[in-house]
Design an enzyme around this catalytic site. Sequence first.
Site, PDB file in Angstrom:
ATOM      1  N   HIS B 261       0.817  -1.215   0.000  1.00  0.00           N
ATOM      2  CA  HIS B 261       0.000   0.000   0.000  1.00  0.00           C
ATOM      3  C   HIS B 261       0.851   1.266   0.000  1.00  0.00           C
ATOM      4  CE1 HIS B 261      -3.804  -2.140   0.492  1.00  0.00           C
ATOM      5  NE2 HIS B 261      -3.173  -2.971   1.270  1.00  0.00           N
ATOM      6  N   ASP B 332      -0.275  -5.132   5.868  1.00  0.00           N
ATOM      7  CA  ASP B 332      -1.316  -6.007   5.314  1.00  0.00           C
ATOM      8  C   ASP B 332      -1.096  -6.196   3.813  1.00  0.00           C
ATOM      9  OD1 ASP B 332      -1.870  -3.219   5.124  1.00  0.00           O
ATOM     10  OD2 ASP B 332      -3.909  -3.654   4.476  1.00  0.00           O
ATOM     11  N   GLU B 333      -1.665  -7.271   3.320  1.00  0.00           N
ATOM     12  CA  GLU B 333      -1.790  -7.521   1.886  1.00  0.00           C
ATOM     13  C   GLU B 333      -0.494  -7.352   1.095  1.00  0.00           C
ATOM     14  OE1 GLU B 333      -6.188  -6.787   0.477  1.00  0.00           O
ATOM     15  OE2 GLU B 333      -5.350  -4.892   1.144  1.00  0.00           O
ATOM     16  N   ILE B 334       0.519  -8.100   1.456  1.00  0.00           N
ATOM     17  CA  ILE B 334       1.703  -8.161   0.594  1.00  0.00           C
ATOM     18  C   ILE B 334       1.324  -9.033  -0.602  1.00  0.00           C
ATOM     19  CG2 ILE B 334       4.129  -8.800   0.392  1.00  0.00           C
ATOM     20  CD1 ILE B 334       3.639  -6.686   2.501  1.00  0.00           C
ATOM     21  N   ASP B 383      -2.233  -9.831   8.901  1.00  0.00           N
ATOM     22  CA  ASP B 383      -1.553 -10.489   7.785  1.00  0.00           C
ATOM     23  C   ASP B 383      -0.103 -10.804   8.079  1.00  0.00           C
ATOM     24  OD1 ASP B 383      -3.578  -8.480   7.194  1.00  0.00           O
ATOM     25  OD2 ASP B 383      -3.409  -9.051   5.085  1.00  0.00           O
TER      26      ASP B 383
END
Lengths: 582, 582
Positions: B261, B332-334, B383
């Site tokens: 992000h 989060d969200e790699i 995550d």
Amino acid sequence: MSRLSFSLFISIIISSCFLINPISSIQSQINVWPKPRSISWPNPQATLLSPAFNILSPYHQHLSPAVNRYLRLIQSEHHRPIVTPTVNLTSTPPLHFLTLSISDLTAPLHHGVDESYTLTIPTLGSANLTAFTVWGAMRGLESFSQLVWGDPLRVASGLSVSDSPIFGHRGVMLDTSRNYYGVEDILRTIEAMSANKLNVFHWHITDSHSFPLVLPSEPDLAGKGSYGPEMQYSPADVKRVVEFGFEHGVRILPEIDAPGHTGSWAEAYPEIVTCANMFWWPAGVEWDDRFASEPGTGHLNPLNPKTYQVLRNVLRDVATLFPEPFYHAGADEIIPGCWKADPTVQTFLSNGGTLPQLLEIFVNSTFPYIVSQLNRTAVYWEDVLLDSTVKVDPSILPPENTILQTWNNGPNNTKRIVSAGYRAIVSSSDFYYLDCGHGDFVGNDSRFDRQTGDDPGNPFNYNGGSGGSWCGPFKTWQRVYDYDITYGLSETEAKLVLGGEVALWSEQADPTVLDPRIWPRASAMAETLWSGNRDGTGMKRYAEATDRLNEWRYRMVGRGIRAEPIQPLWCVSHPGMCNTVQ
Amino acid sequence: MSRLSFSLFISIIISSCFLINPISSIQSQINVWPKPRSISWPNPQATLLSPAFNILSPYHQHLSPAVNRYLRLIQSEHHRPIVTPTVNLTSTPPLHFLTLSISDLTAPLHHGVDESYTLTIPTLGSANLTAFTVWGAMRGLESFSQLVWGDPLRVASGLSVSDSPIFGHRGVMLDTSRNYYGVEDILRTIEAMSANKLNVFHWHITDSHSFPLVLPSEPDLAGKGSYGPEMQYSPADVKRVVEFGFEHGVRILPEIDAPGHTGSWAEAYPEIVTCANMFWWPAGVEWDDRFASEPGTGHLNPLNPKTYQVLRNVLRDVATLFPEPFYHAGADEIIPGCWKADPTVQTFLSNGGTLPQLLEIFVNSTFPYIVSQLNRTAVYWEDVLLDSTVKVDPSILPPENTILQTWNNGPNNTKRIVSAGYRAIVSSSDFYYLDCGHGDFVGNDSRFDRQTGDDPGNPFNYNGGSGGSWCGPFKTWQRVYDYDITYGLSETEAKLVLGGEVALWSEQADPTVLDPRIWPRASAMAETLWSGNRDGTGMKRYAEATDRLNEWRYRMVGRGIRAEPIQPLWCVSHPGMCNTVQ
């Protein structure tokens, strides 16, 4: 603080837009929403707008205020597109005049009136707007206003537009009974409608929850049935709304729903309302025997002569207040249990009378009055003919005086209506109900008490279904945009579809959410009904519409309409980057 | 027009309320939202509030402004309940004073600080508010303000409240990167939070779409990565927000999401961001090989030393700007495809390196700095430990310095976090994500092009699923209210749950919809986390909460918060009539 912040937000948007990197490889033009039927702009260029710019127009009671309004808007808006248009500014003299030519200054604002216009903005000399009627001229003025932007003002030039709507009836329905909206809210909505070339404000004024309309012949209906003296619409308010509608080319189509949805009438006349103020669905009672489909009970009693005495006063007053030739008489959702709660109805039924006969008595006592005495075309919700239990025989509703508005069962009910020879207005709850997808409003609802997440196998469970909303999920702008309201119809049948309406029912809406619930989703319908949702090759154009709708949404926000965002600003300034290609 | 209308609406509501028929058979009291843990009011009665009413308080940098604010609010609000309270007005002398007694004026506004208070309003003599800390005193002032209403002002009397929260962390998360919010929007949100006894504003400041935070050591990040100079937060803005937070008892918890992000960082430092400005999911590419889960690509490169040079400047500046002892580090969200787009990462992986190792390199290069140098407790999205592919070994994130915020998989992931010994903040997307249920924002989405209605059998279709929203349906206030954030945990495990946060991600939100998206649903969580969602018998109290939340919603609207309505006004004025009994 709210307003401060909103103004700040607008000014930030406006002052920042030029600073966002345009993606130079993507052609971006100044657009008009809804997209015109035909636009020719071979060499995208612009001319400065003269500080003395003026609009030359013949005088007309309703057009002249519109001309003045557009002049002020054009001079003050200074819209700055999010993506800088790739348009050459010519060195020709600035544009001084827009000249209006109108063939017929007398055509009234009725359904089917000619709304076509042509607009030419040459690179040199004055611009011309030609229309058959003043209403077409207003559509053209709106288009012209959207072709002006920037500071100093510039206007697209070397351009010509030839434009007209596919459908004559393009509306927004607002329910002002379940929750009240101020007159300013209604005017703002009409102004936004006009900017989107929508032309019918369907005003669902009354329902079981409140009766806000003050009627000179029946003052107690609002006096006792409204939410209070400050939550009423006076005759002067209505006049203001109607006049404002004329000046914006928007018809004000009133609905007094009856015989169902009339609980609020019982505050003034308890004797003419069955099952009023009863608990809507008592414990242990089967759904089929409920008093109402949602809290708020009450039906007009079709067997009480007093009902018609009051109702005719209402009808006559409404016809006086609203010049619109269509009158919406409601007639949706007759719930048998509500009528059956009344002793006279019980006697009628035990003597062999039927529920459809009760509705026929009601319609026969009102429809002829609406048509013959008041000279109106009656619009009814489809239920009056299509309900599974309580419906009338089609013979008592001649198609020449009757229009049906469909809300159930998607394209299937549209087909049933037009194949029976009736004209249809489409407001399918599967596509056009703007209130859907926000859960359910009833209290004490144990369905929401679940500690688990997804359970897609069970549509009645929270996550597998649509979160408690009977008409969920939320209707996205894409869902609205992509719907073809004549889907599945023959060419002949399709001609009976007058158009469509998005609808905002107000169980969970009031002025706090009015703008974002309606906009920009009503804009999506506006384009589909005006010029369609397909490009020149016949492909659905929802992809390129995304970028245009984004720009239009920001322009609406700049004009004071709190339209909700459909994407991050990053997407707006990086056209195409937020698409999916799957 | 918008503001005019909104003010009109408020004044109409306020001036009309007394005119709505109360249902006399239903006891309605003046209530406090969130409901206090313990309230004793044996004989509901009220005393007039003296026109010279004053609050006596010791001086405190943050409490004193709060006292002044509440004094102004109490004197000016004149709230008129929708349902007239069945409260006797005593003939005793009016209340002149509320006296504050605070044991410890030095306790800082940190997680777990004592927020308890007791409030007594006798029928005679001055009222007393006793608290251990100034923060507890602020909670008590809010309760007192809600016990005052009417014109002339009256205050509940013969009453005592003993109150304290169940959970210490009660927050709202706002994403100011995908769309920008002005400082006034943030302040208004904090003010509303304080009125609901919420105490953590989790500010998700940056993301791939924009970097609005101006940092003295790294000015180019906002200079080039924000949406423009007017859509930034200057150090002075942050100071104003932080101070406003202190004066409202609301901690300002900053999040700079990394290493995912971070696309917006590439505008200033393209060399430290992998896959920046790439199309998020190109045609023909498998979902597993996408560059991002939504449009807006970019991850910080964990192998580039420059990454940490910039990031430490960022961390140091943020720690200077935000005194809050928690720091949210994101993680989060790699998305593997984004890192894999970089040649150095490709070499690393082809030499036997793994994706988890890449994340461990990143965490090992930042976590010790956050903890040891900046003396912060690190909060990460779950995550970092629970992702199926890219996660670190728990050994490098000691539970004493690490808190995990859960958003996936409902109660199951909360259980995984606390059973591993970590403290948890619950913001389950199944319950607490306020943006869900409004469709999807990506463009060119053919899923919405369907001409049919319901298709409940197929969850991927429009109507059978949740209308395109990955986390649909819409989370209703009831859904939020009923969730037990320690569901399925042992007593020991439950102690590791610090509290919860509702979250507003801004793909489809900006200032136009901020208030109604957050309120009153955040109020629902506020009560559940403060005093629970059950009555004295252990039954879920969502039914009676409906009436109280309705009143509270109107009171919030009167205070300038555009909270959305949850029912028709008719339901509010007819308590119980809109319930279901099935």
